[in-house]
Every structure is written in structure tokens, then in C-alpha cells.
Design a protein around this motif. Structure first.
Motif, PDB file in Angstrom:
ATOM      1  N   VAL A  81       0.924  -1.240   0.022  1.00 50.31           N
ATOM      2  CA  VAL A  81      -0.003   0.107  -0.014  1.00 50.31           C
ATOM      3  C   VAL A  81       0.896   1.442  -0.111  1.00 50.31           C
ATOM      4  CG1 VAL A  81      -1.927   0.946   1.286  1.00 50.31           C
ATOM      5  CG2 VAL A  81      -1.572  -1.183   1.305  1.00 50.31           C
ATOM      6  N   VAL A  82       0.983   2.030  -0.920  1.00 56.40           N
ATOM      7  CA  VAL A  82       1.650   3.265  -1.204  1.00 56.40           C
ATOM      8  C   VAL A  82       0.750   4.570  -1.232  1.00 56.40           C
ATOM      9  CG1 VAL A  82       3.190   4.544  -2.708  1.00 56.40           C
ATOM     10  CG2 VAL A  82       3.087   1.898  -2.599  1.00 56.40           C
ATOM     11  N   GLY A  83       1.110   5.637  -0.233  1.00 54.73           N
ATOM     12  CA  GLY A  83       0.497   6.762  -0.306  1.00 54.73           C
ATOM     13  C   GLY A  83       1.402   7.944  -0.752  1.00 54.73           C
ATOM     14  N   PRO A  84       0.681   9.126  -0.850  1.00 57.38           N
ATOM     15  CA  PRO A  84       1.639  10.413  -1.275  1.00 57.38           C
ATOM     16  C   PRO A  84       2.751  10.944  -0.277  1.00 57.38           C
ATOM     17  CG  PRO A  84      -0.383  11.040  -0.262  1.00 57.38           C
ATOM     18  CD  PRO A  84      -0.412   9.493  -0.205  1.00 57.38           C
ATOM     19  N   ASP A 130     -14.369  19.322  -3.448  1.00 60.18           N
ATOM     20  CA  ASP A 130     -14.202  18.128  -3.478  1.00 60.18           C
ATOM     21  C   ASP A 130     -12.713  17.614  -3.614  1.00 60.18           C
ATOM     22  OD1 ASP A 130     -16.941  17.874  -3.293  1.00 60.18           O
ATOM     23  OD2 ASP A 130     -17.361  17.465  -5.351  1.00 60.18           O
ATOM     24  N   THR A 131     -12.346  16.519  -2.989  1.00 59.35           N
ATOM     25  CA  THR A 131     -10.573  16.078  -3.017  1.00 59.35           C
ATOM     26  C   THR A 131     -10.442  14.867  -3.171  1.00 59.35           C
ATOM     27  OG1 THR A 131      -8.534  16.787  -2.146  1.00 59.35           O
ATOM     28  CG2 THR A 131     -10.290  16.136  -0.472  1.00 59.35           C
ATOM     29  N   VAL A 132      -9.399  14.214  -3.539  1.00 59.15           N
ATOM     30  CA  VAL A 132      -8.983  13.191  -3.217  1.00 59.15           C
ATOM     31  C   VAL A 132      -7.692  12.585  -2.508  1.00 59.15           C
ATOM     32  CG1 VAL A 132      -8.098  11.101  -5.104  1.00 59.15           C
ATOM     33  CG2 VAL A 132      -9.952  12.649  -5.768  1.00 59.15           C
ATOM     34  N   LEU A 133      -7.830  11.568  -1.706  1.00 55.95           N
ATOM     35  CA  LEU A 133      -6.811  11.098  -0.835  1.00 55.95           C
ATOM     36  C   LEU A 133      -6.134  10.249  -1.663  1.00 55.95           C
ATOM     37  CD1 LEU A 133      -8.604  11.445   2.864  1.00 55.95           C
ATOM     38  CD2 LEU A 133      -7.186  13.168   1.548  1.00 55.95           C
ATOM     39  N   PRO A 134      -5.131  10.457  -2.265  1.00 57.38           N
ATOM     40  CA  PRO A 134      -4.475   9.330  -3.045  1.00 57.38           C
ATOM     41  C   PRO A 134      -3.839   8.112  -2.130  1.00 57.38           C
ATOM     42  CG  PRO A 134      -3.579  11.658  -3.450  1.00 57.38           C
ATOM     43  CD  PRO A 134      -4.148  11.545  -2.088  1.00 57.38           C
ATOM     44  N   CYS A 135      -3.951   6.871  -2.804  1.00 54.39           N
ATOM     45  CA  CYS A 135      -3.511   5.634  -2.144  1.00 54.39           C
ATOM     46  C   CYS A 135      -3.509   4.504  -3.163  1.00 54.39           C
ATOM     47  CB  CYS A 135      -4.143   5.143  -0.943  1.00 54.39           C
ATOM     48  SG  CYS A 135      -3.523   3.899   0.003  1.00 54.39           S
ATOM     49  N   HIS A 136      -2.545   3.788  -3.288  1.00 50.66           N
ATOM     50  CA  HIS A 136      -2.644   2.557  -4.569  1.00 50.66           C
ATOM     51  C   HIS A 136      -1.815   1.644  -4.205  1.00 50.66           C
ATOM     52  CE1 HIS A 136       1.345   5.065  -5.352  1.00 50.66           C
ATOM     53  NE2 HIS A 136       1.640   3.612  -6.096  1.00 50.66           N
ATOM     54  N   LEU A 137      -2.038   0.515  -4.981  1.00 51.53           N
ATOM     55  CA  LEU A 137      -1.210  -0.941  -4.886  1.00 51.53           C
ATOM     56  C   LEU A 137      -0.187  -1.000  -5.731  1.00 51.53           C
ATOM     57  CD1 LEU A 137      -4.233  -3.239  -4.298  1.00 51.53           C
ATOM     58  CD2 LEU A 137      -3.134  -1.738  -2.573  1.00 51.53           C
ATOM     59  N   ASP A 138       1.077  -1.210  -5.086  1.00 47.37           N
ATOM     60  CA  ASP A 138       2.188  -1.444  -6.050  1.00 47.37           C
ATOM     61  C   ASP A 138       2.674  -2.713  -5.882  1.00 47.37           C
ATOM     62  OD1 ASP A 138       4.257  -0.915  -7.810  1.00 47.37           O
ATOM     63  OD2 ASP A 138       5.493   0.423  -6.311  1.00 47.37           O
ATOM     64  N   PRO A 139       3.001  -3.310  -6.818  1.00 47.74           N
ATOM     65  CA  PRO A 139       2.412  -3.571  -8.317  1.00 47.74           C
ATOM     66  C   PRO A 139       0.741  -3.521  -7.906  1.00 47.74           C
ATOM     67  CG  PRO A 139       3.398  -5.639  -7.712  1.00 47.74           C
ATOM     68  CD  PRO A 139       3.858  -4.860  -6.630  1.00 47.74           C
ATOM     69  N   ALA A 140       0.211  -2.849  -9.058  1.00 44.65           N
ATOM     70  CA  ALA A 140      -1.214  -2.816  -9.252  1.00 44.65           C
ATOM     71  C   ALA A 140      -1.961  -4.330  -9.231  1.00 44.65           C
ATOM     72  CB  ALA A 140      -1.747  -1.978 -10.163  1.00 44.65           C
ATOM     73  N   VAL A 141      -2.794  -4.475  -8.359  1.00 43.71           N
ATOM     74  CA  VAL A 141      -3.684  -5.784  -8.340  1.00 43.71           C
ATOM     75  C   VAL A 141      -5.056  -5.139  -8.330  1.00 43.71           C
ATOM     76  CG1 VAL A 141      -1.935  -7.274  -7.723  1.00 43.71           C
ATOM     77  CG2 VAL A 141      -3.423  -6.288  -6.019  1.00 43.71           C
ATOM     78  N   LEU A 184     -10.714   0.613  -8.008  1.00 43.13           N
ATOM     79  CA  LEU A 184     -10.285  -0.539  -7.096  1.00 43.13           C
ATOM     80  C   LEU A 184      -9.829  -1.585  -7.960  1.00 43.13           C
ATOM     81  CD1 LEU A 184     -13.321  -0.726  -4.683  1.00 43.13           C
ATOM     82  CD2 LEU A 184     -10.943  -0.003  -4.147  1.00 43.13           C
ATOM     83  N   LYS A 185     -10.664  -1.874  -9.308  1.00 46.51           N
ATOM     84  CA  LYS A 185     -10.043  -2.975 -10.098  1.00 46.51           C
ATOM     85  C   LYS A 185      -8.522  -2.936 -10.991  1.00 46.51           C
ATOM     86  CE  LYS A 185     -14.642  -4.233 -11.476  1.00 46.51           C
ATOM     87  NZ  LYS A 185     -15.788  -4.382 -12.699  1.00 46.51           N
ATOM     88  N   LEU A 186      -8.402  -1.392 -10.680  1.00 54.26           N
ATOM     89  CA  LEU A 186      -6.986  -1.247 -11.210  1.00 54.26           C
ATOM     90  C   LEU A 186      -5.798  -1.060 -10.156  1.00 54.26           C
ATOM     91  CD1 LEU A 186      -7.900   1.417 -13.862  1.00 54.26           C
ATOM     92  CD2 LEU A 186      -7.410  -0.740 -14.308  1.00 54.26           C
ATOM     93  N   GLY A 187      -6.321  -1.371  -8.987  1.00 52.89           N
ATOM     94  CA  GLY A 187      -5.303  -1.069  -7.807  1.00 52.89           C
ATOM     95  C   GLY A 187      -5.405   0.300  -7.144  1.00 52.89           C
ATOM     96  N   ASP A 188      -6.367   1.021  -7.739  1.00 50.23           N
ATOM     97  CA  ASP A 188      -6.364   2.435  -7.198  1.00 50.23           C
ATOM     98  C   ASP A 188      -7.382   2.437  -5.960  1.00 50.23           C
ATOM     99  OD1 ASP A 188      -6.487   5.208  -6.524  1.00 50.23           O
ATOM    100  OD2 ASP A 188      -6.999   5.772  -8.659  1.00 50.23           O
ATOM    101  N   ILE A 189      -6.875   2.540  -4.587  1.00 50.45           N
ATOM    102  CA  ILE A 189      -7.828   2.582  -3.458  1.00 50.45           C
ATOM    103  C   ILE A 189      -7.865   4.173  -2.853  1.00 50.45           C
ATOM    104  CG2 ILE A 189      -7.315   0.234  -3.052  1.00 50.45           C
ATOM    105  CD1 ILE A 189      -5.590   0.856  -0.916  1.00 50.45           C
ATOM    106  N   SER A 190      -7.701   5.102  -3.968  1.00 54.13           N
ATOM    107  CA  SER A 190      -7.967   6.268  -3.192  1.00 54.13           C
ATOM    108  C   SER A 190      -9.150   6.804  -3.025  1.00 54.13           C
ATOM    109  CB  SER A 190      -7.410   7.355  -4.638  1.00 54.13           C
ATOM    110  OG  SER A 190      -6.270   7.128  -4.691  1.00 54.13           O
ATOM    111  N   LEU A 191      -9.299   7.505  -1.813  1.00 56.89           N
ATOM    112  CA  LEU A 191     -10.634   7.839  -1.278  1.00 56.89           C
ATOM    113  C   LEU A 191     -11.018   9.146  -1.796  1.00 56.89           C
ATOM    114  CD1 LEU A 191     -12.730   7.084   1.035  1.00 56.89           C
ATOM    115  CD2 LEU A 191     -11.611   8.637   2.526  1.00 56.89           C
ATOM    116  N   LYS A 192     -12.405   9.264  -2.321  1.00 51.28           N
ATOM    117  CA  LYS A 192     -13.036  10.628  -2.788  1.00 51.28           C
ATOM    118  C   LYS A 192     -13.748  11.165  -1.692  1.00 51.28           C
ATOM    119  CE  LYS A 192     -14.290  11.341  -6.886  1.00 51.28           C
ATOM    120  NZ  LYS A 192     -15.257  11.251  -8.286  1.00 51.28           N
ATOM    121  N   LEU A 193     -13.280  12.397  -1.474  1.00 49.16           N
ATOM    122  CA  LEU A 193     -14.084  12.944  -0.289  1.00 49.16           C
ATOM    123  C   LEU A 193     -14.850  14.316  -0.592  1.00 49.16           C
ATOM    124  CD1 LEU A 193     -14.510  13.620   2.997  1.00 49.16           C
ATOM    125  CD2 LEU A 193     -12.406  14.343   2.923  1.00 49.16           C
TER     126      LEU A 193
END
Length: 284
Positions: free
Chosen positions: A73-76, A87-98, A145-154
Motif C-alpha cells: 500500500v503506497v500513499g503520497p 471536493d478532493t481525493v486522498l491518494p493511495c494505490h497498490l504497487d504492483p497494481a492488483v 479498485l479494479k486497477l489497484g487504485d484505492i484512493s478515497l474521494k471526499l
């Protein structure tokens, strides 16, 4: 024709006869080694059956589990800055993406009770675990989510949203921290306070209420140079918002344009307003 007789070959007794080595068979276990081998009903064998052997796991599932075990799990690296109401986005993704659509994904704030901002499990959001302050304001888009992007939209950011968030999935390695800085900006007003003791000069006051974090106030001349002004007065209200004000004395001269600017360095936000100070009228 005379029959040729072969002499009888004396075979050694069975217990003295050398045995041929069977290269394909393992050497027999000693009594000590036999005692170490668990029988089929032992805890270790039952645990292996419970976990399932490699042959019991479908190839696609095994591949997914392999990717999950190595994904992190990787954050900014920098804080996220948002303005109240946006509106904003809190970035977070999976590396490598799954594909994370079938995983459990948790967004939390440790300073809240309950601490859950958004919980995704079994393809749906668990609303019953969510902090009421974030109801109907957060989402994890399924296509991301299907691309490994688990960023939260607020959405509709509030001043109370500022703080440190955790992005976490129990199936993956580690967690990520995301710092949200929330800013509030406001308009400015310049007021002519009157003439100074010197009739060729005038006193101006600039004031702005409703800022967060604490801003700074600057006076600039028509060419963008800083003017020497009195100290900035700063007040913090019960709503945590700041009010700033300052006075400056300037000369009355032709085309004397004065700017008051209020800015926040950590949110990179600024507002400014201008006033024209006319020159002194000459009586003939």
C-alpha cells in the motif's frame, strides 16, 4: 559328442550375500527418525489440510494470492491541500497494481470515534462502521479498485476533515498515511481611516475575517514592492477561523495604487484587493 560338465558354483549364504543398491529408493529410516514423522492425524497434518495444498488452489487464485502477497500500500509523500466546500481525493494505490475490488479496504482516522471513515468489504461499503461525520461524503469507485487504485474521494470538504488518515488492507503489506490540510479563505476590505498628521499622507486599514490556517497580511505599492506597515493584528475565533488586520500610511500622489494581500503559504492560497490613493489637489 562328449558332454561338458560345468562345476557347481558355491553361492554364499543369504545373510552373507551382498545386496545391490537401489538408487531409486530412500534409505530406511532409523528408529529415532521414525519417531519424528507425524502421523496423518497430527496437528501439523490437519493444519496443512485446513490450509490446502498447492494442488487444491486454482491457478488464477494462486496467482492473485501471489500478487497480493508482494503488493504494498503506497500513499503520497506530500500533504493533500483542500479548500472548504471543495471536493478532493486522498491518494493511495497498490504497487504492483492488483484488482482490489474483492479485498477489504479501510480508511481510518485514529483521532475519531469510531475511527472508520470508509470500509469496503465483499464488494460493498460497510456503512454501519462509518463515522457519522463522513456519511454520504466518501466513495471508492469500483473501476479504480479494479486497477489497484484505492484512493478515497471526499466531497464537500469541512474544516473538521483536516488531519491524518490511514489507508489499509489486511490482505496486503503495510499501510499508508495521508495528511489532509484544509484551508479557508475569505475576501478583503480596505478602508480609508483618514488623513495622518501630515496632510500629504493618508492612513489605510485592510481587514479580512474567516481564514484557516493563520495567514499573513502584506501591503504592496503599485510596482509590487513591500510597504512598511504597522504590525498585523491576528484574532482567532471560537470557530478556529482567523481575522487579520493591518494599517499603513501612504503618500497622496498621482497614480498611487496600493494593494493589500492576504496569503497562506502552506495552502498556496491568496486573496488581494486594490485601492487608488489620489494625489493632493492644488488650489489656484
Amino acid at each position: 559328442m562328449e558332454e561338458i560338465k560345468t562345476p557347481d558354483i558355491q553361492r554364499p549364504p543369504e545373510h552373507k550375500r551382498p545386496r545391490k543398491a537401489n538408487r531409486g529408493a530412500a534409505a530406511p529410516l532409523s528408529q529415532k527418525e521414525l519417531r519424528r514423522v507425524p502421523d496423518e492425524g497430527s496437528l501439523s497434518s490437519r493444519g496443512a489440510e485446513a490450509r490446502g495444498g498447492c494442488n487444491d488452489v486454482p491457478a488464477s487464485s494462486a496467482g492473485s494470492q501471489l500478487h497480493q502477497s508482494v503488493s504494498q500500500v503506497v500513499g503520497p509523500s506530500d500533504p493533500v491541500v483542500a479548500i472548504v466546500g471543495d471536493d478532493t481525493v486522498l491518494p493511495c494505490h497498490l504497487d504492483p497494481a492488483v484488482n482490489a475490488a474483492d479485498m477489504t479496504v479501510e480508511w481510518t482516522r485514529s483521532d475519531l470515534t469510531p475511527r472508520f471513515v470508509h470500509v469496503w468489504r465483499d464488494g460493498v461499503e460497510l456503512v454501519n462502521k462509518k463515522n457519522e461525520a463522513y456519511m454520504e461524503r466518501t466513495s471508492l469507485p469500483i473501476n479504480n479498485l479494479k486497477l489497484g487504485d484505492i484512493s478515497l474521494k471526499l466531497s464537500k470538504v469541512k474544516l473538521s476533515d483536516r488531519g491524518s488518515y490511514k489507508c489499509f488492507s489486511p490482505a496486503l503489506s503495510g499501510q499508508a498515511s495521508v495528511e489532509l490540510v484544509v484551508g479557508v479563505v475569505s475576501s478583503l476590505v480596505i478602508t480609508v481611516m483618514g488623513n495622518s498628521e501630515d496632510s500629504s499622507k493618508v492612513v489605510l486599514q485592510c481587514e479580512s475575517a474567516g481564514w484557516y490556517p493563520e495567514p499573513e497580511l502584506l501591503w504592496l505599492d503599485g510596482e509590487g514592492n513591500l510597504l512598511s506597515a504597522g504590525p498585523t493584528e491576528t484574532l482567532r475565533g471560537p470557530d478556529d477561523l482567523y481575522t487579520v488586520s493591518s494599517r499603513v500610511t501612504v503618500e497622496k500622489r498621482h497614480s498611487n495604487n496600493i494593494t493589500c494581500r492576504v496569503q497562506q503559504r502552506n495552502t498556496n492560497q491568496s486573496r488581494e484587493t486594490h485601492i487608488h490613493v489620489p494625489g493632493k489637489k492644488h488650489v489656484i
